[in-house]
Enzyme design. Structure first.
Site, PDB file in Angstrom:
ATOM      1  N   LYS A 183       0.850  -1.191   0.000  1.00  0.00           N
ATOM      2  CA  LYS A 183       0.000   0.000   0.000  1.00  0.00           C
ATOM      3  C   LYS A 183       0.885   1.239   0.000  1.00  0.00           C
ATOM      4  O   LYS A 183       1.487   1.575   1.021  1.00  0.00           O
ATOM      5  CB  LYS A 183      -0.925   0.049   1.216  1.00  0.00           C
ATOM      6  CG  LYS A 183      -2.024   1.127   1.063  1.00  0.00           C
ATOM      7  CD  LYS A 183      -2.637   1.569   2.361  1.00  0.00           C
ATOM      8  CE  LYS A 183      -1.883   2.689   3.009  1.00  0.00           C
ATOM      9  NZ  LYS A 183      -1.924   3.968   2.239  1.00  0.00           N
ATOM     10  N   GLU A 258      10.200   0.580  10.246  1.00  0.00           N
ATOM     11  CA  GLU A 258      11.223   1.616  10.030  1.00  0.00           C
ATOM     12  C   GLU A 258      10.530   2.947  10.236  1.00  0.00           C
ATOM     13  O   GLU A 258       9.715   3.369   9.417  1.00  0.00           O
ATOM     14  CB  GLU A 258      11.823   1.491   8.622  1.00  0.00           C
ATOM     15  CG  GLU A 258      13.155   2.221   8.460  1.00  0.00           C
ATOM     16  CD  GLU A 258      13.014   3.641   7.933  1.00  0.00           C
ATOM     17  OE1 GLU A 258      12.800   4.548   8.772  1.00  0.00           O
ATOM     18  OE2 GLU A 258      13.124   3.830   6.725  1.00  0.00           O
ATOM     19  N   CYS A 292      13.920  10.668   6.657  1.00  0.00           N
ATOM     20  CA  CYS A 292      14.037  10.304   8.070  1.00  0.00           C
ATOM     21  C   CYS A 292      15.480  10.206   8.534  1.00  0.00           C
ATOM     22  O   CYS A 292      15.738  10.166   9.729  1.00  0.00           O
ATOM     23  CB  CYS A 292      13.291   9.012   8.355  1.00  0.00           C
ATOM     24  SG  CYS A 292      13.715   7.667   7.246  1.00  0.00           S
ATOM     25  N   GLU A 388      10.437  15.500  15.255  1.00  0.00           N
ATOM     26  CA  GLU A 388      10.724  15.301  13.834  1.00  0.00           C
ATOM     27  C   GLU A 388       9.911  16.301  13.015  1.00  0.00           C
ATOM     28  O   GLU A 388       8.678  16.268  13.018  1.00  0.00           O
ATOM     29  CB  GLU A 388      10.388  13.872  13.411  1.00  0.00           C
ATOM     30  CG  GLU A 388      10.836  13.571  12.003  1.00  0.00           C
ATOM     31  CD  GLU A 388      10.623  12.115  11.608  1.00  0.00           C
ATOM     32  OE1 GLU A 388      11.427  11.607  10.795  1.00  0.00           O
ATOM     33  OE2 GLU A 388       9.658  11.492  12.093  1.00  0.00           O
TER      34      GLU A 388
END
Length: 500
Positions: A183, A258, A292, A388
């Site tokens: 997906k 992850e 990331c 983040e």
């Protein structure tokens, strides 16, 4: 100008099930927007739960034949796959830049060739799935270890690197003999679909690679919780990763996560200052900072601090923002206006406690552009340092002792990537040992390669993408033991019944 016409290419829909494009059945539609212009470039029907069921069924049907293929047969198919991807490189690069807004030079020189190389790597790795050599560990038995495919893998990939994340999910899974339902993010389906089409063109059987493009709450959660899915692999935020883990554990699935990152960039006082400045700007601004592993927290030992701040600010101000399809453009827009506003919110809140050295504003432009931004004088426990942001924002802080620099580098929940900058091999080696991250670069920041694993510590998740280590995620390990004595009554039986 780009030549990729998504509405024509995917006129039959944005789902790829059993080797063909189909339309979604959720009853809801979604528009893909070019983030550089704000224009809608493709509208499609989102996948519903029925589409997920159909994709999983196709993968389950294809599994026995694909798992039963020899390593050499799977390897040959993956070599052909790499060749098809290479032949279609320009088309794929244009599609990636159109949906993501990333500069065409990044798509052409990083995303696409990296994906081709990844396919070629796993074509070779498919032949190297051996278990442990046979041996007589008890003296009376021969033992050996088999590696076997798990089954149907359900994977969810993010929007920042749609092509590479499709490759990182699909390639090790199918090289090991699994079949997969992927997906992709609703915002960026194009290159995942092109990737699956290339697999079919290369002769990989229908049903081995399937794509369902739908909403996370509908298609994503149904895929993760599906009883016929044996494993889930997810790349995305730590918050969503926790939800994925919650659903997956209800059916005792294999799980690979992850997740987010907040990579430290530690500059010791003996570092090459110019190299560190250039590395920081490149590491912070790759993919408009939507990475990331991007450099987000620069810790600079005090003797170099002011010069580093000035050097980074000057270099950031030279970065060229513009049309992603102009080969001279250095940085494109963020993925959406909503995400740009989220990034701007972090920076605007930081003004009350830190100094915006350069940038810190959106462009007056229809696209979702945000200027490269450098922030100084923030506290270690502030939001801009700890959270983040996922945008072109670098925060820089000073440190005094080496101990302090490493302590600050480790002082977030994340542990995906980091870098250390020093000419002293002992100092650098200590940093690689003591910084808690899945990857630590020395005197560079960002390069990845197919032969080496990618994955995190702490809240950045667990498990590995790429490299032969990824097979640990995508294979079951089975112990097989043969009796070598032909003795009916074994000595150990007396512990259960009878006497010696």
């Amino acid at each position: 100008m780009h030549n990729f016409q998504a509405q024509d290419h995917f006129a039959d829909g944005a789902q790829y099930i059993a080797g063909r494009l189909t339309k979604g059945t959720s009853g809801a539609s979604h528009a893909v927007v070019d983030p550089a212009t704000g224009d809608e470039v493709y509208t499609y029907e989102l996948a519903g739960t029925d589409d997920v069921d159909a994709a999983v069924a196709a993968a389950a049907e294809a599994f026995p034949g694909w798992a039963g293929a020899t390593p050499g047969e799977r390897s040959d198919a993956l070599h052909r796959f790499a060749g098809v991807l290479a032949e279609r490189a320009e088309e794929i690069a244009q599609a990636e830049s159109l949906q993501c807004g990333k500069p065409i030079k990044l798509s052409r020189e990083f995303d696409v060739p990296g994906t081709v190389d990844n396919a070629a790597f796993f074509a070779g790795a498919a032949r190297h799935l051996q278990g442990q050599s046979a041996g007589e560990y008890t003296g009376d038995h021969t033992s050996y270890v088999r590696r076997e495919a798990i089954g149907v893998v359900g994977s969810i990939a993010p929007w920042n690197y749609p092509l590479q994340m499709a490759a990182w999910k699909v390639l090790p899974a199918i090289a090991a003999g699994n079949t997969i339902v992927l997906k992709p993010a609703e915002l960026t389906p194009f290159t995942s679909l092109l990737f699956a089409q290339a697999a079919t063109e290369a002769g990989i059987p229908d049903g081995v690679v399937n794509i369902v493009t739908g909403a996370g709450k509908v298609a994503g959660e149904h895929l993760v919780g599906h009883p016929d899915v044996a494993m889930t692999s997810f790349t995305g935020s730590t918050g969503v990763g926790k939800r994925v883990a919650e659903i997956a554990t209800a059916t005792v699935k294999r799980l690979h996560l992850e997740l987010g990152g907040k990579a430290p960039f530690v500059v010791f006082d003996d570092a090459d200052l110019d190299a560190a400045v250039h590395g920081a700007v490149a590491g912070a601004l790759i993919n408009s900072g939507q990475d990331c592993t991007a450099a987000t927290r620069a810790y600079v030992q005090r003797p170099l601090y002011e010069a580093f701040v000035q050097g980074v600010a000057d270099l950031m101000e030279s970065v060229r923002l513009g049309d992603p399809f102009d080969p001279s453009t250095d940085m494109g827009p963020l993925i959406s206006h909503a995400h740009r506003d989220r990034v701007a919110g972090f920076v605007d809140r930081a003004r009350s406690y830190a100094r915006v050295v350069t940038g810190g504003e959106a462009l007056q432009h229809p696209g979702a552009y945000y200027k490269p931004t450098l922030i100084a004088d923030a506290a270690q426990d502030s939001e801009i340092v700890q959270s983040e942001i996922f945008g072109p924002v670098l925060v820089v802080l000073p440190f005094d002792s080496d101990d302090e620099g490493i302590r600050l580098a480790n002082d977030t929940p994340y542990g995906l990537a980091a870098s250390a900058w020093s000419r002293d091999v002992f100092r650098a080696n200590r940093a690689t040992r003591d910084i808690k991250a899945g990857c630590v670069w020395v005197n560079d920041h960002i390069p990845i390669l197919s032969e080496m694993p990618h994955g995190g510590y702490k809240a950045s998740g667990y498990g590995k993408d790429m490299s032969a280590y990824s097979f640990e995620e995508y294979t079951q390990v089975k112990h097989v033991m043969f009796d070598n004595t032909a003795v009916v009554r074994k000595d150990w039986h007396r512990t259960i019944f009878g006497d010696r």
